[in-house]
Structures are given as structure tokens and as C-alpha cells.
Design an enzyme around this catalytic site. Structure first.
Site, PDB file in Angstrom:
ATOM      1  CB  CYS A1180      49.434  31.638  53.296  1.00  0.00           C
ATOM      2  SG  CYS A1180      47.770  32.336  53.144  1.00  0.00           S
ATOM      3  CG  HIS A1310      48.210  27.439  55.551  1.00  0.00           C
ATOM      4  ND1 HIS A1310      48.996  28.384  56.143  1.00  0.00           N
ATOM      5  CD2 HIS A1310      47.274  28.128  54.838  1.00  0.00           C
ATOM      6  CE1 HIS A1310      48.566  29.607  55.833  1.00  0.00           C
ATOM      7  NE2 HIS A1310      47.517  29.466  55.035  1.00  0.00           N
ATOM      8  CD  GLU A1312      51.648  26.786  57.840  1.00  0.00           C
ATOM      9  OE1 GLU A1312      51.136  27.918  57.831  1.00  0.00           O
ATOM     10  OE2 GLU A1312      51.673  26.060  56.828  1.00  0.00           O
TER      11      GLU A1312
END
Length: 1354
Positions: A1180, A1310, A1312
Site C-alpha cells: 500500500c 493487503h 498482511e
């Protein structure tokens, strides 16, 4: 000082200009076109030489990525050429340094340009009118193009020449004494009007007697202002604590006593209740991430802790009415600080939000139930603007701070009462509701008492003239009728970047465990410094001396009154020991958060404000107050915060005339349904969920959206307490204001019923552990309303006692009325019940989306109806026909609700419920339709059984002989569950044995948008329509709102996608556990998670890396700039997501500048890029950074070089949060290479995520060399550019790139935030997941990086 100006006519997109053009044409149809140009105003010290390097840096910072040629000029490009053109420029007020400027100055100063003092932007508009038309005065368009509070019109005369300070108003009178001794009460009455103190007769008498008789001296303006804020209704809650006399009979208990007494009948699991900034309950033991040092770079580790669970909720209504965006941002920020301010510090996890506004009148979307003749106060924004801009403000603040918004509500209501056409019920004064979840170490529950010699410190942003008098302004009984300037002065402005820094300081102190230097903490809110500093030393009336010259000022013209009373945001006050000062300064320096030590605890019971600096010596500071010295504030605490006499309220009940609902004869069911679906409260809330981050932090187990197409339907929200635990916090909301117009007592019971009906589908510890926040928004001091609220509160407490749950906190806003012309318009009395409860395992839950058809299973629907009734008063159906009705739903059988809750929880735990949804706004028909929409499934419902067994139908349908209308649209307490046909008999038997009524509704059948929703009564067909048709009707109002807040092309594309969408198909690895296998290493593999100010996603990143066995280090850019860390120390360099410098000057621009333009750091990064034994990952904001510094693509890393790859604004022109489907193509990445051909869901959350390339050849090169690592794909797995499947418009769906050797990886999505399966909001039935599998396939990429490092060591 000197100001340089630079102009950029390419700064605004065509879509932005088109949006402005639409607004101007609504005001003046003669407008033909508009051009826009940005002007940068750079102010720097005249003593400093304007260097070529500074000029080049500025050009690099503001230049649009990949822009051709030089668009920046020292001369403006737009000029007016005749009378048919209007050129106007709007920029920030001179005395208000914007958050934009703050971030720009930080960027320059971090690069060594300390001479830069301020940098602001203005926008120039060239408006062209049709042939023969003459341009009007500029003032006509200023309200459409600027924010009155923060901006002004720039003209030749009104433009800063050499400094923004040069045209500041002359310094206002600092403060003065008010001649009460000489003039008596009349002096107080005069200052009451001048300063907008909102004193009533009681207050005027009290303060006259205090100063004239008790103290024998004249008060200062600062003291009176302080008293107005500290003792306002907003701060003291006089009404809730007062003596209630109703119809001549004194009630035995006050409102607050009734509420507090609910605690006597529930589990005693509260650790904080009614006594702090938030409430808390006993939570869980778990592991959490803790840094080894909070003042220097170092490794993080897992530590076992016990956490309490925190909840708080408040509203920010008056500021939002006046300035919706700013009001909502600061409402969100204030509530965040309520979480931070609990005990000795709390940590926010997630937020909730709600909006109640008047009739919308969406252009081109006229609704028959919206009156056309309603007027609004000149100082208030109209309802449509409030709904869009307030939700923009709350969303933007959470996005930048890093708090996901995961639940909420929205309501638009404005009608003339059907029984009395003279009575207008409307949210002219709107509601902006903000709730929040968090955690706090159990050892930090209690604030420590103040002691002589301790220091008072302010953490956060500098003092601005904003929010002056907000507590008093919010307490005025009727708003919109006073001084407009006072209304605007009372509104604050938010800076999420500063809130992020402030939060990091609080968290760092908590990470020190028992060494936490914060002894007590309070958030700054109503009353400003005067209130928050007194709160710190209130226990034991300790007292303090405060030094005004120790405060950091953001505005040089701040007066003593403003310094003491302004509610400027992003600020907390803390109490600490003197020997902890250096530690706190180090923490704040590392986090770049201002801290000011402004006072010292004296122990003498007084608070004194001195207009001088603090002495260096502590003893001198303790004795600094000289009683002969004149000071703006000098009062004993007992006079300001001591127990004051209770106020008595003499209330009378007024009978509200009610009229039976009258529905049209021959009413068609599909027509009624379409009207009901068009209501904001009923239809899709996608216009809210698309634009707000719902995943940041990586702790979210349930947010608003469910099912294959992520329809916003979830009944509850759910978070974990840690990345290493499945224990969590569940929350739900109940609010039924329209029923309160008919019967406030029934409304209160139905609020609780709705909240529990929403909570029932997640497995909690037990019902008696549930605690609630009760937020009251009511015009309680107007005739009849106080008694109505009392009756509602009494009934609320009764049902809570019956259910063995309790209130533990809440807020009230009792000035919910506005003056429109000569008419007082009351907003509907509103109660919002927010539950929260411990959730031992967040994986035990169900959502509303039907599961059977998608899984190929046969399932049936059961309706749990607790009252055996079908009443339509206060329903969406009544509103859709511009009425209120008479007979409202009520919950009289709370024991049945308790049993139904327990049975459903048990069935849920046994895995016997596939899906569930509560019957609420819109009734049973909307409930089952939403379940079908969520699951992309058809259904066949037969009303025979409920029609035969229900006992009490609304009289309006009896007259029409249409009982099915009541069954379908009544909003009685209950819910619908989906069960496998094989489990149906067992489930029904379980409910029946417990005495819980349940009705068989029918079966699910068909999967996809072509499936049908069929509704029958025996053999009589009531409805038979394709799901896609009903889906689009449900989405229509949201679509109309989307067109007004995003690129209309994108809004239309998403709406039209309901013609062809299908459930996305995923393709996972053959053996996840095998792919997750980690190699053994004899030495730790050290990686740095590098964060710049504004980054907000490092903790979820650290969790993934820790699971992959890395030794993870927390490193800030401050550490690198100060030389306490070097990138050469690490095998991996991780750039997390967020909003570095709030995306000022463009995403990651400031972060990149600190690398590319720093002669010490640039060689470090160039060397790291060349090393063959290291890797990097940017997600990001980190991805945006990597394109700018040349780690991916073919960009050069020389200073000032233009990248060949850039991340531009999303095509939708706004932030997008989506659960997107992505494919991993064949690629060279060391992290993703082994995952080729996988198709997975992944969180996306960004505003500037559209990949752009120097030319088509570069795209071809990247693909042929297998450097494209991730692509957005459609529902069948093919790369796409179609919105919303591709949320930003990236060509060929490109979502990630790697370097030519595969060591450096940049991704916009994302992974994660979805490395654990509980974080996935949708898992297709065909996607095989082991019951014991906690990690998702996305964890593989982190493990791959570790294994590569281990292998390269060998």
C-alpha cells in the site's frame, strides 16, 4: 518572511472539474464550464537564502507523477478574459495553519530546511458563463467551493504578500474582569450574550452569588468562560442527575440512578463503569507484540498480558450540523481519545458510526414520502450534505488514523405528523454517532491520584482558535437561532495524522508495562485546557499552577481565554512524575509528537493560570503563584468541580395525537417493497462501506460486508484482542427512534431487543456478561419531551433488569432541536444502545448470507417471532407512505427473548445454524430478501404457518383484509435462521422445548442473480421476481448517493455490474500446511519494519513476520535520520501501509523525499537495493514508496528522477476498501513465485492505487519478464479493468510488481490483513479449509521470504 507562489494548472483531474461544474450549475444554470488551478504558497524566513535546492525539492514534491513536461509555473495560467468569466481563488484563512501545511513543513524540516515556516494551497477557479450572461459576484459561489470555517476568498487586497501573519487581526482583548460587584447580575447577563456562555437563570444566580457573596471579587472573563464549559449540560449532565417532578409527583430516582442501578442485576464483570472516559470489562489472557525499546530501534517480542475490553460511544451533533466534514472528523477523533484516556491508557481497535439526518431530496431522485416545502437554518448544512460529508469526514479520519469502521446505522427522516399536520418531525439537527472498541492492560485500570510536585503535560497538537465554547454551544436548548459566528467558532477541525502520533505515544507508554510514565490521562474535549487540566488534579482537590507560556501555539494571536477554553483537537493531558520527563520527551521525539510540560501539582486545592514561563526549578514552580499577582484564572477546585446543588426539573406529560395507518386500497406488494427499499435505513449502505477502511489493524473478524458480493448486511461487528489470539470483542447496535414518536417506552425496549437480535449470531461468553452504552439524543427540555425520555429510560432499565444485562456508560445530547424561521423543529427522540461482550472464539459465528444454494445443500428458513404479533406503527412501511401509524411493536415477553437468545447461542455452538439475520427495519420481507442478496440465493417462502399462528395484526391491514402486509412489513422482535433440512426437526424441537415461538417459512433454491425470490400464501402468489431485480432496488438509493460522492461513471459501473456478477471462484494451494513449512536457521534472520509518521499498518505486518520466524525490529525514519539505525543491519526491509504525512503532496511523496533527498540515507538505500542477500516488501503506502525510490519498475533512484511507474488516484476519485479477488501470475518474486496461479480474496484499502506506466512498452516488458506479481481478476479469474472488480482502474488489473531479480516486492492489496482465516470476510464453499487451519494461504509469502533468507545463508 517571504512567500513564493507556484501554480499548477494540471493538478486537478477532469473528474474533479466535472464535479465542481455540477455543483455550480445547480446554483446557476448559466455556468458553461470551469477550469481549476492550484496555487502553492511557500512561506520561509527572509533571513534564509532561497536556494536552488529548495526550489528543486519543491518542484519534485508537487509535480504530478508521470506528468509530461513541467506543469509548475511561477505565473498563473488562468486569467479572466471578459464579463462572462469569473475568476475566484479560495484558500485557508491566514491565521489557521492547516494540517496540510503542518505535514509539508514537517517534510521540509526533516530534510533540513528549517527556514520553511508554512506551506498552504489555494484553488483558483475560472468559471465561464453562457453567451450573453454576466458573471455574478464571487461571493455567491464561495459557500459552494470553500469551507467557511477554515477558508476565505483570496483577492488582490486579501492575499498574504510576504507572510500569512501580516493580515492577522489586531490582537484581541486578552481578558478582563467582569464588574459583578459594581453592576450585579446585569454584568453577567451581558457577558453571557457576548461570549455565548449559555447560562440560564439558575446559572446566573449561582455565579452572581459565588463571586459577589462567597468570594467577594469580580470574576474574569476566563473564569466565567471556564465555568460555562465545565458546568454546562454537556459536561455536567444536569438533567440526568437532577430531581424529576412529573405531573406534580417527584420521582424516586434520577435518570442516572435508574441507569446505574441496572448493574445490580448482572454479572459483575465491569472493571470501569460510569467513572472514566470509557467503560471496560474483564477480558482475556493473550499474547501481544511489545517492542524491546520505545525510545530506540529494536526487536519486538511476544508477551503474555491480560487485557480488559473497552467500549465508548458519543455523538458530535451540533458541530456536524454546522460543518459536517469537520464535525465528523473531530467527533471521531474525540471518541478515539476517550479510548486512549481510560485508566492509565487504552488502545483503540475499531469504530462504529451512525448518522440520522432529515429528508434528503436527492437531485433527480424524488421520493413521494419527502415533503417538498421544508426549510433549514442558514447556519446548518442541508441533510443530503450532512449525510455525505459527515460520513466522508468520519471515514477519512479513521482511514488516516488507522482505525477501521466496522458497524453502524443510517437514517433519513423528515415528515409532517400524520395525526397533526402542524407537527414537523425531522432530524434538522442531525446525529453523528461514533463508538469505539479497544483494549487496556488490566494492570492499568486505575488512574493514580495526583501528588504535590508531579507534572502536568499536554501531548499532541498545538493550540488553535478552534472549538471555542463548544461545550456551552452544544448545550443550548434550541440551535440555529443564535449568533452564526459563535456557532462556527464552536466547531473544531481534525488532524488524523497528529492523532496517529498521539496514539503511538500512549501505546509506547503502555508497552513499558509497570514502568508506564502516565499516572493518569484525560482527553481534551469540551472546555479545553481549562477542563482537562482540572480533571487531572480534581481527585482530592489537589490543585495546580499552570504556565501559559509553556503551551505550543499554532496561532500567534491566541488569547488567554482561547488558550484556556479552546477545544483544539488531537490533544491529551497526562500526569507524570518529574523524573519521567526525559523519558516522555524521548518517546515523543521519536514519534514526532509535540509535548509541553505546562504545570505542576501544588496540593493547595487551587488552579491558577499564570501568564509566564515555568521556572526551571521545581520548587520555584510550586511556589510561583503569587496571590497578589493578577491572573486570568485563579479559583479553588471546590467552586468549579465540587458538588453543586441538584437541579429540579418540573415536567409534564403531553398526549401525542396518533392516527391509524392508512394504506392505499389495492396496494401492490412490489410497489410497497420498492418504496420501503428506497429508505436509507432499509436499503444498501454500500455508499458508506465502500469508502471506509474496514480491515486496518488486522484484528477484524467481522465487519459490515458479507457473502460473495460483499453486501453490507452484517448484524454485529467482531474483533480479536491480538494477532495471536482468537478471543475477541463483539458489539451490536439497537436504535428505533421512529417507534419512539408513538411510544417512547416501547421504543426503549425495542432498542434493547434489536441490539440483542443483532448480537445473537456470534457466540459470546454469556448473556449476563453483555454490557451496554446508552446514548440519548433528545430535545428533553422542551415541553413534553423530558417526560417522554424519562418514561423511555424507566422502561429501558426495567427490560435490562429482566434480561440481566446492564448499562455501564453512555452520553447524552439534550439540545436536539433547531429553530427554522419562527418554528422550533425537534429531532425525533433517539436512544442508541451499543452492546459489547467477550467472545471466547471469534470463529464461532454466522452471517446473514444464505449458504445452502452456494454449497449445493438443501436448507430451510425458520422465523423466530417473540411476540406473536404484527404491528406496523413506526415502521419503514409507514414512513414510505408518509405516515407514522399508531400501534407500535413492543417487547413485553423479555423472558422469551432471553430463552431465544440462549437457544440460538447453543445451536450456533453446535454448528446447526447456517445463516441468521434479525427482523428489523423493513420487517420480515426485507430480512429474508437481504439473506438472499447476501448469499446470491433464491428462496421460496410460504406465509401459511405464520398467518395461521400470529394473534395480533395491525388494524390498518385488517380493514384491507391484507394480513400478509403486516406479516411482511411489521418490525417485531425476532430473527430468521437458515438450517440444513437434515437438522430442521432438531432445531425446531429445541426452540419449542424452550417455549420459543418459531414458524416455518420455506426453502432456499437457486444460486446466482438469475435465481428467484418467490413469496406465497398457500396457493396464492404474492411475489415472484428475479434476485437481480430486487437486488438493484435494494441498491438504488445507495447508488444515487454514490454518484454524488464518487466518480459517477464508477458508481454506474458498480450498479450495472449487478446484471452479470457471480460468486467469485478461488483457487488455493493443494496443501497449505506443506507450503507453510519453515526451514531451520542457526542464526536469527533480522528484518526492519520501517515506519514513517502516518504509517498505520505495521503491527499486522509484524505479526505475519513473527509467525514466519523472523527477528522483527521496529525502526522509524527518525531512527535512520538520527543515525541510531542503518538499513545495512537488516536482511529484510519492510515498508508498511498507511498515510505517511497524510498523503500530503501525494502518496508517499514526503516519505520518499526523506530518502531520495537525504545525502546520508540515499546511499544506504542504494546499497541495500544492490545487495544480493536481502529483500524488501512494500504494501500500500509502502508500495507507493517503492515505485518512487526505484525499488520496483525501471525507475532510477537518482535525486529528482521521475519514476517510470507511479500510483495515481483511483478512478473512482476516492478511497476504496474492498475484499477483492486477485490472481498470482507466474512471477519472479521470492515471496510469491511459488504461489503462481492461486486465485484468492484479499483486502484492498487505498485512495491512490492505480498503477500508471511511462508507456505501453514498459507494461509489456514487465509482463514478459514476469515482474507483474498480482492482478485483480473478475469472478471467473480473468484479469480485469472493470470497476469494482478492479477497485482503482489499474491497466490489465496490475496490483503488484517485483524487481528483475525478484528480491523486491511491491503490492497495493493487503495480504498482511488476511493472513489468518478469521480475517477473511468471505470463503467460497468450494474453497477447502481444514477446521484446524488458522493461517491462510497468504502467510505462505512471508514464510517463503524467511526460507529464502535461510537458504541464501547456506
Amino acid at each position: 518572511m517571504v512567500i513564493l507562489r507556484y501554480y499548477d494548472v494540471q493538478a486537478h483531474s477532469a473528474a474533479e472539474e466535472e464535479s465542481v461544474l455540477r455543483r455550480l450549475r445547480e446554483e446557476d444554470g448559466a455556468v458553461v464550464s470551469v477550469r481549476m488551478e492550484r496555487c502553492y504558497h511557500l512561506e520561509y524566513s527572509a533571513q534564509a537564502e532561497h536556494s536552488l535546492a529548495l526550489d528543486e525539492l519543491l518542484v519534485w514534491l508537487v509535480k504530478q507523477p508521470l506528468s509530461k513536461g513541467q506543469s509548475l509555473s511561477r505565473q498563473p495560467a488562468l486569467q479572466s478574459t471578459g464579463s462572462s468569466q469569473l475568476l475566484l481563488e479560495i484558500g485557508p484563512r491566514f491565521n489557521f495553519s492547516t494540517p496540510y501545511s503542518t505535514n509539508c513543513v514537517n517534510i521540509f524540516q526533516n530534510l533540513g530546511y528549517s527556514e520553511v515556516r508554512r506551506m498552504e494551497t489555494s484553488t483558483r477557479y475560472l468559471v465561464t458563463f453562457g453567451e450573453g450572461s454576466k458573471a455574478p459576484e464571487a461571493a455567491r459561489f464561495v459557500p459552494l467551493l470553500g469551507d467557511r470555517m477554515t477558508q476565505c476568498l483570496y483577492t488582490e487586497e486579501n492575499t498574504p504578500k510576504a507572510s500569512f501573519d501580516e493580515q492577522l487581526p489586531e490582537r484581541q482583548a486578552n481578558w478582563h474582569f467582569v464588574p459583578v460587584l459594581e453592576e450585579g447580575r446585569a454584568a453577567l447577563e451581558r457577558i453571557n450574550q457576548e461570549l455565548g456562555l449559555a447560562f440560564n437563570d439558575y446559572d446566573l444566580d449561582y455565579y452572581h452569588d459565588l463571586f459577589a457573596k462567597e468570594l467577594g471579587r469580580n470574576p474574569t472573563t476566563v473564569e466565567l468562560f471556564d465555568c460555562a464549559q465545565s458546568n454546562s449540560e454537556h459536561s455536567r449532565h444536569w438533567f440526568f442527575r437532577g430531581r424529576m417532578v412529573i405531573d406534580g409527583v417527584e420521582q424516586p430516582k434520577s435518570l442516572i440512578r435508574m441507569i446505574m442501578d441496572t448493574q445490580a442485576h448482572t454479572n459483575p464483570n465491569n472493571t470501569i463503569k460510569f467513572s472514566d472516559n470509557s467503560s471496560a470489562m474483564v477480558g482475556f489472557d493473550h499474547q501481544t507484540i511489545v517492542p524491546s525499546s520505545v525510545v530506540a530501534p529494536g526487536a519486538v517480542r511476544l508477551q503474555s498480558v491480560q487485557s480488559d475490553l473497552i467500549f465508548t460511544a458519543e455523538t458530535h451533533n451540533m458541530p456536524t450540523a454546522v460543518a459536517p466534514f469537520s464535525g465528523a472528523t473531530t467527533g471521531t477523533g474525540g471518541r478515539l481519545r476517550d479510548v486512549q484516556g481510560v485508566g492509565r491508557g487504552g488502545v483503540p481497535i475499531a469504530g462504529t458510526a451512525g448518522y440520522c439526518v432529515g429528508a434528503l431530496h436527492i437531485p433527480g431522485y424524488k421520493q413521494p414520502y419527502e415533503p417538498l416545502d421544508f426549510k433549514y437554518p442558514a447556519t446548518f448544512a442541508p441533510p443530503l450534505q450532512v449525510l455525505i460529508e459527515a460520513s466522508n469526514g468520519a471515514s477519512d479520519y479513521g482511514n488516516k488514523f488507522g482505525e477501521p469502521v466496522i458497524s453502524g446505522f443510517a437514517l433519513s427522516y423528515g415528515l409532517n405528523s400524520a395525526a397533526d399536520a402542524s407537527q414537523r418531525d425531522e432530524y434538522v439537527k442531525p446525529i453523528m454517532f461514533s463508538g469505539g472498541l479497544g483494549t487496556m492492560p488490566a494492570t492499568m485500570r486505575e488512574k493514580l491520584p495526583p501528588a504535590r510536585g508531579q507534572l502536568l503535560a499536554k501531548i499532541g497538537g498545538p493550540v488553535y482558535r478552534i472549538g471555542v465554547g463548544g461545550g456551552a454551544a452544544s448545550s443550548v436548548e434550541i440551535q440555529g437561532s443564535g449568533d452564526a459566528e459563535l456557532d462556527f467558532n464552536a466547531v473544531q477541525r481534525g488532524d488524523a495524522e497528529m492523532e496517529n502520533k498521539l496514539n503511538r505515544v500512549v501505546r509506547a507508554c503502555l508497552d513499558l508495562g509497570e514502568q508506564n510514565p502516565i499516572l493518569a490521562i484525560h482527553d481534551q474535549g469540551a472546555g479545553g485546557n481549562g477542563n482537562v487540566l482540572k480533571e487531572l488534579v480534581e481527585p482530592g482537590f489537589a490543585g495546580a499552577v499552570i504556565f501559559s507560556k509553556e503551551f505550543q501555539l499554532g496561532d500567534p494571536t491566541i488569547t488567554a481565554l482561547e488558550l484556556w477554553g479552546a477545544e483544539y483537537q488531537e490533544n491529551n493531558a497526562i500526569l507524570c512524575n518529574a523524573d519521567q520527563r526525559e523519558l516522555l520527551e524521548k518517546i515523543c521525539r521519536r514519534e514526532r509528537c509535540p509535548i509541553s510540560f505546562v504545570g505542576v501539582v501544588t496540593g493547595d486545592g487551587r488552579v491558577t493560570l499564570l501568564e509566564k514561563p515555568a521556572p526551571k526549578d521545581l520548587e520555584q514552580a510550586l511556589n510561583a503563584s503569587n496571590r497578589s499577582e493578577v491572573s486570568p484564572f485563579d479559583l479553588e477546585l471546590k467552586y468549579v468541580l465540587g458538588d453543586m446543588p441538584k437541579r429540579t426539573y418540573d415536567l409534564k406529560r403531553e398526549q401525542t395525537p396518533l392516527k391509524e395507518l392508512s394504506l392505499p386500497k389495492g396496494l401492490l406488494l412490489d410497489e410497497a417493497l420498492e418504496r420501503v427499499l428506497s429508505l436509507v435505513a432499509v436499503g444498501s449502505k454500500r455508499f458508506l462501506t465502500n469508502k471506509v477502511d474496514r480491515c486496518v489493524g488486522g484484528l477484524i473478524a467481522q465487519q459490515q460486508c458479507v457473502g460473495p458480493l460483499q453486501a453490507p448486511l452484517a448484524d454485529y461487528a467482531l474483533t480479536t484482542v491480538s494477532h495471536f489470539s482468537h478471543s475477541g470483542i463483539a458489539t451490536s447496535i439497537g436504535t428505533q427512534p421512529l417507534k419512539g414518536l408513538l411510544d417512547p417506552a416501547a421504543m426503549a425496549r425495542m432498542c434493547v431487543a434489536e441490539a440483542l437480535s443483532n448480537l445473537v449470531f456470534v457466540k459470546i461468553s454469556e448473556l449476563a456478561d453483555v454490557k451496554c452504552s446508552g446514548n440519548w439524543m433528545w430535545a428533553a427540555k422542551l415541553p413534553g419531551e423530558g417526560a417522554r425520555m424519562f418514561d423511555a429510560c424507566k422502561e429501558l432499565c426495567q427490560i435490562l433488569e429482566e434480561l440481566h444485562i446492564a448499562i455501564d456508560g453512555g452520553k447524552d445530547s439534550l439540545s436536539m432541536a433547531a429553530k427554522v424561521g419562527g418554528e422550533t423543529i425537534k429531532s425525533p427522540g433517539t436512544l442508541v444502545i451499543s452492546t459489547y461482550a467477550p467472545c471466547p472464539d471469534v470463529r464461532l459465528k454466522v452471517t446473514p448470507d444464505l449458504k445452502g444454494p452456494g454449497a449445493g445443500s438443501k436448507t430451510s428458513l425458520l422465523w423466530i417471532n417473540l411476540e406473536n404479533s404484527a404491528r406496523l406503527g413506526g415502521s419503514a412501511l409507514a414512513q414510505a407512505y408518509a405516515q407514522q401509524g399508531k400501534d407500535t411493536p413492543n417487547l413485553t415477553r423479555s423472558d422469551v427473548l432471553g430463552k431465544a437468545f440462549a437457544v440460538t447461542q447453543s445451536l450456533l455452538g453446535d454448528g446447526l445454524i447456517q445463516a441468521g439475520h434479525d427482523v428489523s427495519d423493513g420487517g420480515l420481507l426485507v430480512c429474508v430478501l437481504e439473506m438472499a442478496i447476501g448469499g446470491l440465493s433464491g428462496l421460496r417462502v410460504d406465509l401459511s404457518e405464520p398467518l395461521a399462528k400470529l394473534k395480533n395484526f395491525d388494524k390498518s391491514v385488517e380493514k384491507l383484509n391484507r394480513p400478509e402486509l403486516a406479516v411482511l412489513f411489521a418490525e417485531e422482535c425476532g430473527w430468521v435462521v437458515e438450517v440444513l433440512d437434515t437438522d430442521l426437526e432438531r432445531v425446531r424441537s429445541t426452540y419449542e422445548k424452550a417455549g420459543v415461538p418459531n414458524y416455518y417459512l420455506g426453502v432456499t433454491e437457486g444460486f446466482g442473480l438469475d435465481s428467484r425470490v418467490v413469496l406465497k400464501n398457500g396457493k396464492s402468489e404474492l411475489l415472484d421476481q428475479p434476485l437481480r431485480v430486487l437486488y438493484k432496488k435494494w441498491e438504488r438509493t445507495s447508488y444515487e448517493l454514490e454518484k454524488l460522492q464518487a466518480n459517477p461513471e464508477c458508481a454506474e459501473a458498480e450498479y450495472n455490474s449487478l446484471e452479470y456478477r457471480q460468486a467469485p471462484q478461488y483457487r488455493g494451494p493443494q496443501n497449505v500446511q506443506a507450503e507453510l513449512t519453515l526451514k531451520r536457521s542457526s542464526a536469527p534472520v533480522r528484518v526492519a519494519v520501517l515506519r514513517e509518521e502516518g504509517v498505520n499498518s505495521e503491527r499486522e505486518m509484524m505479526a505475519c513476520l513473527l509467525r514466519a520466524n523472523f527477528e522483527v525490529h521496529d525502526v522509524t525514519m527518525s531512527d535512520l535520520l538520527q543515525g541510531t539505525a542503518s538499513v545495512s543491519q537488516y536482511r529484510g526491509l519492510i515498508f508498511p501501509g498507511g498515510f505517511s504525512y497524510a498523503d500530503t503532496l501525494g502518496s508517499a511523496k514526503g516519505w520518499a523525499a526523506n530518502i531520495l533527498h537525504n545525502p546520508r540515507l540515499l546511499p544506504q538505500f542504494e546499497a541495500f537495493k544492490r545487495r544480493q542477500d536481502v529483500f524488501s516488501l512494500g504494501i500500500c503506502n509502502g508500495c507507493q514508496l517503492m515505485t518512487l525510490i526505484g525499488f520496483v519498475g525501471s525507475a532510477k533512484s537518482e535525486v529528482g528522477a521521475d519514476p517510470d511507474v507511479a500510483l495515481l488516484h483511483n478512478k473512482s476519485q476516492r478511497f476504496e476498501c474492498r475484499w477483492a479477488t486477485v490472481k498470482i501470475p507466474s512471477n519472479r518474486s521470492i515471496m510469491l513465485g511459488s504461489m503462481k496461479d492461486l486465485v484468492l480474496g484479499c483486502w484492498v484499502a487505498h485512495g491512490e492505487g492505480r498503477f500508471a506506466f511511462r508507456d505501453e512498452k514498459l507494461i509489456s516488458h514487465l509482463q514478459s519478464e514476469q515482474l507483474v506479481t498480482l492482478q485483480y481478476v473478475d469472478d471467473v479469474g480473468k484479469p480485469t479493468e472493470l470497476y469494482p472488480l478492479n477497485p482503482n482502474g489499474s491497466p490489465q488489473g496490475i496490483a503488484g510488481l517485483c524487481s528483475s531479480d525478484g528480491r523486491h516486492l511491491a503490492l497495493m492489496p493487503h495480504p498482511e490483513r488476511c493472513s489468518s482465516m478469521y480475517q477473511w470476510p468471505y470463503v467460497p464453499s468450494s474453497f477447502e479449509v481444514s477446521p484446524t487451519q488458522s493461517e491462510s494461504p497468504w502467510q505462505i509469502m512471508f514464510n517463503n521470504a524467511y526460507n529464502w533468507c535461510v537458504k541464501s545463508n547456506q
